[in-house]
Each structure stands twice: as structure tokens, then as C-alpha cells.
Design an enzyme around this catalytic site. Structure first.
Site, PDB file in Angstrom:
ATOM      1  N   TYR A  43       0.847  -1.170   0.000  1.00 52.93           N
ATOM      2  CA  TYR A  43       0.000   0.000   0.000  1.00 52.93           C
ATOM      3  C   TYR A  43       0.888   1.226   0.000  1.00 52.93           C
ATOM      4  O   TYR A  43       1.637   1.460   0.933  1.00 52.93           O
ATOM      5  CB  TYR A  43      -0.937   0.036   1.214  1.00 52.93           C
ATOM      6  N   TRP A  52       2.504   4.612  -2.877  1.00 50.30           N
ATOM      7  CA  TRP A  52       2.759   5.052  -4.255  1.00 50.30           C
ATOM      8  C   TRP A  52       4.188   4.686  -4.622  1.00 50.30           C
ATOM      9  O   TRP A  52       5.094   5.508  -4.567  1.00 50.30           O
ATOM     10  CB  TRP A  52       2.534   6.555  -4.334  1.00 50.30           C
TER      11      TRP A  52
END
Length: 765
Positions: free
Chosen positions: A109, A111
Site C-alpha cells: 500500500y 505510491w
């Protein structure tokens, strides 16, 4: 030839100096570029990289499950790649054979990369699927409540995000932009696959020049251009009450568009009975809303009248649904927009997240991009992403989610790649206890984050500048050939190469690789996508030409966007994906779940923690933990650009000057924030755009606990509440948090977040 790479904050060009040093620059065509990430190759950032495979000493000596209480404090032993891969593969094999693949949690989880192939979440999920499956997560910390409730009431979150009415339409048609939680341009510096042209600040500027009135309702006044917007202070977590008060006015004064409600909606009369107090005798009028929110009743009444008499766009920031009962402001916003009858009209209706990401409000073409298939997961178990500590602490326990009762898996192994739960998760001291439950934690990581320091096996991964990739993001108008700019640091390897080696050891290499190396996959994914675009009448060059050109700009695909215009034009031919095909102000489905904390229509429900519950003499403040301005989440927190925004190496907590004066706190003082869950230090920043009773400490500071668990660096998630939004969505409630603030703190300790872990030789005790 111009070399390109892509980051969440924008497309970057690479300038190579005579001495071979790389200088990153923003793409020159961006109307509002930022500098985040331009310093990602600087020595200070590279110094905290994971350079060689490392194993936690106690785990290496004693095997799986050894001294999990020392995670985060144990020294590491650096070993060779072959041994590290053998250890990781053997442990995955042991767990899946002994306990089944349902005991493996595939954590990813965050970017991890703007590239579509070297995207850690895609890679780890594809690998674990090839190896027999894993327990996954659903939804996100950003949108846990909204992603679950929106499909019940109007449309899926991906549809809403990709189809927000575009800024050019707002400029030309909107008369009133009424925002709950502002339009924070700092959040919109990013997009998942990179940004070619930033839209938000130019969009707001154009609306201001056009004379469009803007109103910002919320506890913070600086999250919408101060020169453009009037600020209406409102207690945190009470926006639903304000919206219900507006709804009451719209009905009571005959301003609701009954024709729209009858044709396009269902369940309005059930909602109306609640507004009028039919069940409990409490009318949800502006006076009732004022007692809850602190917004004057006359202001609420006038906002409703103004919204009804103008072409109005209602907007809500994502932060509002990251709170107790976070489903309710989303539903109330849609209900008020429906009562105004402007959904589907140019410049009217609602937006859910203007300012949350660059994509929302874009008029770039809605095109399909390259995607790495992740295979089939043989394990059906999942958790809402914010319930990871609950799962680890309560294996076999039951919990409600979206109308069903589910059971938490018994997790023996976590494999994490791409993300930092010691940034995202709430109540980090509770997570610390939960993290001791698995027998093994394996992490692919680029930097020595708190997550890496809490792992048993750490495998060094490359950063985007160290590999080739393809950058693309929905409605961002580009495809970019991301080029390797520098060789991998130390022994770092691409996630794909790591998983290829593991899959070979686990006898699933062919399933994982399909016979392709990275270069072959990039060519294959691009050419497949080229064929898809060709069928849409869009021609792009072949892969070799693409690599030579570097950047494809789809500017000719731009077109104005009006959300739900087709539905408004013909609601039968363009039915919504809801059970009724219409906007569900009352949901029979949700009502059938029988949830006391999320009934069948929008309601006001008291938060777990809020200013309205404080007894006399209680000086706690409501803490908001928003996104940082100089990084994305915790990424590149060690960069010079991020550090320059700290005071004494600590994050800043923004306080109203009156609250600071009451506590004897001056600007720049180190203060302690605390509650029953934990404590942290931060530097005080006085800000009269924060309403009294509220404090704001942005997220992103790498977790840096002392021996007592007090964070030295300013990480608000040692304070936030780890509880689900409701039994429906189980989303994060980070914005529901009361704290005490004291100071100044004398002789505060130095921060150590960016220190490397202690390394020892194998023979040391």
C-alpha cells in the site's frame, strides 16, 4: 535525445552534466510545475538506501518467530543475494505448505512508482498469485468509506474520479463553488502515474479571474486560495450536520427541485421524514446544525439559498470521510446536490475531491493505458486495508463489512513491497504490538524506513531512476518512456528480478514471467496497448520509436467533461450502476444490512472523539492530520526539500494563536502532543487560518520512537484512532482525534528517523 522519467509529482527531463551528474528538471510545458523529487538522487537521500540484502539478527539465529518483540530494534546482518533469496523462498514455501496460502498477507500500500510495469503492488500481487495466492486488502486509507458507499448511492469511486466536471467547464458555467474541506492544491501536485500538466491551481486562478464566488466550509481556511474564497469555520467531523441543515432549508423553503428528485432519484421521502424529525421529533434545521457544528444558523440558511439560486458546484475533500461515520458526509453531499437538481448540468452538481489529486477535473482524454496482469488469486480472504492491526491481533475473529460478516485470517507471513504502513496506519503503538504476531516479515524496500527496520528479511529494490519503464495515468494526457538514468545503487535489484528469482525457487517461474524479462514485458505491454488505442482511432508510434521520442502528448484528445451528463439526458438509457439505476437518497440495500452506525439514508451520528463531547475545563484540541506539502505521504521525507519545511528536524503543528497563548506556546517552540494512544513532539507554528480548538500536523514524518514509544519526529499516527468508519466500510478514521498539547519542551531529543539500523557480523552475539 531528451531523457525522461516520471514521478507522481510530474514528468521530469534529465540533464546530464559533463561530469556525468544527473540533474532532474520539470517538463517545460507544465503550467504549474513543482520541485518535489528533483533532489531524489542527492547524497542525503541515497545515504538511507537499502544497499544489500539484510536479515534481522534474532530471526537469522533462531529462525521464524524468533524474538518478534525486537522488530524495529534488532540489529541486521547483511548477506549475499543467493542466501537471502533462499531464505525468503524457503519461508514462503514452509508457510504455504504448513498453514496454507491463506496465512500469507500480501501487503502493498503506497505510491511505489509512476511506472506501470515496475509498480511494486502489481509485481508482488502477481508473484504471490503465481505462488498459490495470498490474503489481500481492499480499498485505500485515502478513500476507505467513499469507495464502499458510493456504488450503493450513485457510482463507483473510479468512475467518479475519472469523470469529474473539468476545470474549463467550471470556469465557464459555475457561479458558486461551495467547498467542504477546501481544494488543497498541495494534494493535487500528484497523480498515480505522473502528471504532465497540473490543473488545480490554474483552474482555481481562472475561476477567480472569472469572478466566480467560492466558499470554504471547514476548520481550516488555508486549504483554498485565501484571495479567492470566503472561509466559514466549522468544527471537524460536523460537516454532515451542516449539509443536513442546508437540506432542511431547501425543503422547508420550497427550493428543492422535486422534478429532478422524482425522475432521477429514489428514497427522497424516507430521507425527508428524518430531516423533519418524524421518528424522534428533532428537526435537522439550521439551529440544530449550529449547535453541533458551530456554524451560525443564518449562515447555513443563506448558503442553502445561494446554492439554490446559482449554478452551484458542491465539493468535498477526501479528508471528511476519513473520520468516524465517514460514509455520512459523502451521502449527505450527494443528497443535497440532488435536491438542488443540478447534477449533470455544466458547472453544477458535486465533486468529491477537487484538489485531492491532479486527475480530478482534468479535461485530458479518458484513454486506456498499459497494465501488467496480476493473475488469479486462489485465496478469497481479504481485509479492508485499514484493518490490518485488527487482523493480526484477532485471527479467527469476525467483523462486518458491506453487509456481510467476514473472518480475519491467521497470518503467519507478511510480504510487503511498495509502501510504508508506519506512515499510513493509525495508532502506531498498537500496530507495533500487532506486528509482533507474524512469524516472518519480508520486505522489498528502497530505503531504511520504519517498515524495513521492522522486517525480518529486507531485499534492496531499485528506484525509478535506476530502471526503464512506461509512465501513464488516467486523464493525464501522456505516455512517457521512463529511462534508466543511473545504475542501481549497491546491490539493489528490480522487484521483477527479485520475484523472478523467488518464483524459480518456488517452481512457478513460468507462471510469473511467461518467459519474459523486463525488456520483453515493456515491449509487450506497450504494443498491446498500442493495439487497443488503434481500435479507438488513436495512432501512436511503435515501441522503438516511442523509446526514441520519449514522450507522447495526447493533447488532441482533450475535451470538456460534465459528470453524469449522459444520465441526466436519458436516465433510462444511461442507468446508474446502483440497484435502482438512479441516485439512491435512501438505499434499500444498506437499510437491509440493519447497521445502527450506517442506516439507509444520510444521518448525523456523533463521532467517537470530537469537540462537542468535551467536558468543562477539558483543554484538548481536535487534531487534523492532512497530506504534506513537500512530499507524497512519507516518500522522500529525507530530501532537502522536505527537511527545509521542518523546524529543528521536526514537523510543524499548526495552532491558532489564541490556543497557543493559552498554553504559553510561542512560534517555533517544541511541543508535545499526547493522548491515551501515544505522544509525539513537533514544532509549533502559529496560524490564524486554523480555527480555535483545532491543531494540524501533516503526515509524512518517518516514525521515530524513543524507548517510551513517544515519536520524536512529528508523526501524528502515534495519536490517531485505529477504528473503522462504520460497520459498512471499515475505513480509516484518522481525522477523528483529540489531543493535549503542552510545551515548550525543554532540551528536546534529537531526531533519529533517518539513521541506518545497526549492522553486525553474523558471529556477533
Amino acid at each position: 535525445m531528451t531523457l525522461f522519467t516520471s514521478a507522481h509529482w510530474g514528468i521530469r527531463t534529465a540533464e546530464i552534466a559533463a561530469d556525468g551528474q544527473i540533474r532532474l528538471l520539470p517538463w517545460p510545458g507544465d503550467p504549474d510545475p513543482n520541485v518535489i523529487g528533483l533532489d531524489q538522487l542527492e547524497a542525503g537521500v541515497q545515504a538511507i538506501r537499502v544497499c544489500r540484502p539484510a536479515v534481522r539478527k534474532s530471526w537469522l539465529d533462531g529462525g521464524p518467530g524468533s524474538r518478534p518483540d525486537l522488530r524495529g530494534r534488532d540489529p541486521f546482518v547483511e548477506i549475499g543475494w543467493d542466501e537471502a533469496l533462499d531464505l525468503a523462498a524457503a519461508e514462503i514455501d514452509r508457510v504455504r505448505k504448513t498453514h496454507g496460502n491463506g496465512s500469507i498477507f500480501g501487503g502493498s500500500y503506497g505510491w511505489s512508482s509512476a511506472g506501470r510495469f515496475h509498480h511494486a503492488q502489481s509485481q508482488v500481487h502477481r508473484f504471490l498469485n503465481a505462488a498459490g495466492g495470498y490474503v489481500r486488502h481492499e480499498n485505500s486509507y485515502s478513500l476507505g468509506a467513499a469507495r464502499v458507499i458510493l456504488p450503493h448511492i450513485i457510482a463507483s469511486m473510479p468512475y467518479v474520479m475519472a469523470n469529474h466536471t473539468s476545470w474549463d467547464v467550471l470556469r465557464d458555467h459555475t457561479q458558486l463553488l461551495l467547498c467542504f474541506g477546501g481544494v488543497p492544491w498541495k494534494n493535487a501536485q500528484i497523480s498515480a502515474g505522473g502528471v504532465l500538466r497540473h490543473h488545480v491551481r490554474p483552474g482555481i486562478d481562472a475561476m477567480r479571474v472569472a469572478g466566480i464566488r467560492m466558499v470554504n466550509v471547514g476548520p481550516v481556511g488555508d486549504n483554498l486560495d485565501n484571495a479567492a474564497a470566503a472561509w466559514v469555520p466549522c468544527r471537524p467531523n460536523t460537516d454532515t450536520a451542516v449539509l443536513l441543515g442546508m437540506a432542511h432549508v431547501l425543503h422547508d423553503e420550497g427550493l428543492a427541485d422535486r422534478a429532478f428528485l422524482d425522475r432521477y432519484c429514489t428514497g427522497y421521502d424516507r430521507f425527508l421524514a428524518y430531516l423533519n424529525g418524524g421518528a424522534d421529533g428533532t428537526a435537522r434545521n439550521p439551529e440544530w446544525a449550529e449547535r453541533i457544528s458551530g456554524v451560525p444558523a443564518d449562515t447555513i440558511r443563506q448558503l442553502a439559498r445561494d446554492a439554490a439560486s446559482h449554478r452551484t458546484m458542491l465539493n468535498m475533500s477526501w479528508s471528511l470521510q476519513r473520520a468516524s461515520h465517514g460514509e455520512q458526509p459523502v451521502w449527505a453531499l450527494v443528497a443535497v446536490a440532488a435536491m438542488l437538481g443540478q447534477i449533470g448540468l455544466p458547472g453544477g452538481g458535486f465533486g468529491f475531491g477537487y484538489g485531492a489529486a491532479n486527475t480530478l477535473g482534468s479535461n485530458e482524454g479518458l484513454l486506456v493505458g498499459p497494465t501488467l496482469p496480476q493473475g488469479r488469486n486462489a485465496v478469497s480472504d481479504f481485509i479492508p486495508v485499514a484493518r490490518i492491526a485488527d487482523m493480526l491481533l484477532s485471527p479467527g475473529g469476525s467483523y462486518p463489512y458491506d453487509g456481510k460478516t467476514r473472518t480475519y485470517a491467521d497470518i503467519r507471513l507478511i510480504y510487503w513491497a511498495g509502501g510504508n504502513p508506519w506512515h499510513h496506519h493509525q495508532d502506531l503503538n498498537r500496530l507495533e504490538r500487532a506486528w509482533q504476531k507474524p512469524e516472518t516479515v519480508i520486505v522489498n524496500e528502497q530505503y531504511w524506513t520504519a517498515t524495513a527496520k521492522h522486517a525480518d528479511i529486507v531485499l534492496p529494490a531499485t528506484i525509478p531512476a535506476e530502471r526503464d519503464d512506461i509512465g501513464y495515468s488516467t486523464r493525464e494526457g501522456h505516455m512517457v518512456a521512463m529511462r534508466q538514468l543511473v545504475p542501481p545503487l549497491g546491490g539493489a535489484r528490480d522487484d521483477y528480478d527479485i520475484f523472478t528469482e523467488l518464483s524459480r525457487r518456488l517452481d512457478c517461474e513460468e507462471t510469473f514471467t511467461e518467459g519474459n524479462d523486463s525488456a520483453a514485458w515493456l515491449r509487450k505491454l506497450y504494443e498491446q496497448n498500442r493495439g487497443v488505442l488503434a481500435r479507438q482511432g488513436i495512432d501512436i508510434p511503435d515501441y522503438d520509436q516511442f523509446r526514441e521520442i520519449g514522450l507522447i502528448d495526447f493533447a488532441d484528445q482533450k475535451a470538456p467533461v460534465v459528470m453524469f451528463d449522459a444520465f441526466r439526458a436519458d436516465p433510462e438509457a444511461n442507468r446508474l450502476s446502483t440497484p435502482s439505476g438512479r441516485i439512491e437518497i435512501f438505499s434499500e440495500t444498506i437499510d437491509s444490512f440493519g447497521l445502527a452506525d450506517c442506516p439507509g439514508h444520510p444521518v448525523w451520528l456523533e463521532p467517537d472523539e470530537w469537540l462537542g463531547r468535551l467536558p468543562a475545563g477539558d483543554d484538548r484540541l481536535h487534531l487534523l492530520s492532512d497530506q504534506p506539502e513537500r512530499k507524497l505521504h512519507s516518500q522522500l521525507d529525507a530530501s532537502a526539500h522536505s527537511r527545509d519545511n521542518k523546524v529543528g528536524g521536526r514537523e510543524q503543528v499548526h495552532l491558532n494563536p489564541a490556543d497557543a497563548a493559552e498554553r504559553g506556546i510561542a512560534d517555533g517552540d517544541v511541543v508535545e502532543l499526547s493522548n491515551d494512544r501515544g505522544a509525539c513532539l513537533a514544532a509549533a507554528r502559529l496560524n490564524d487560518r486554523i480555527m480555535p480548538g483545532v491543531a494540524r500536523l501533516s503526515t509524512g514524518a518517518w516514525h521515530d520512537p524513543d524507548e517510551s514509544g513517544r515519536d520524536r519526529h512529528g508523526n501524528p499516527n502515534v495519536l490517531t484512532l485505529d477504528k473503522g468508519t462504520s460497520s459498512l466500510a471499515q475505513g480509516s478514521v484518522a481525522q477523528t482525534c483529540l489531543v493535549r498539547i503542552t510545551g515548550p519542551v525543554n532540551a528536546p531529543p534529537c531526531t533519529t528517523a533517518f539513521n541506518l539500523p545497526h549492522f553486525v557480523a553474523r558471529e556477533e552475539n
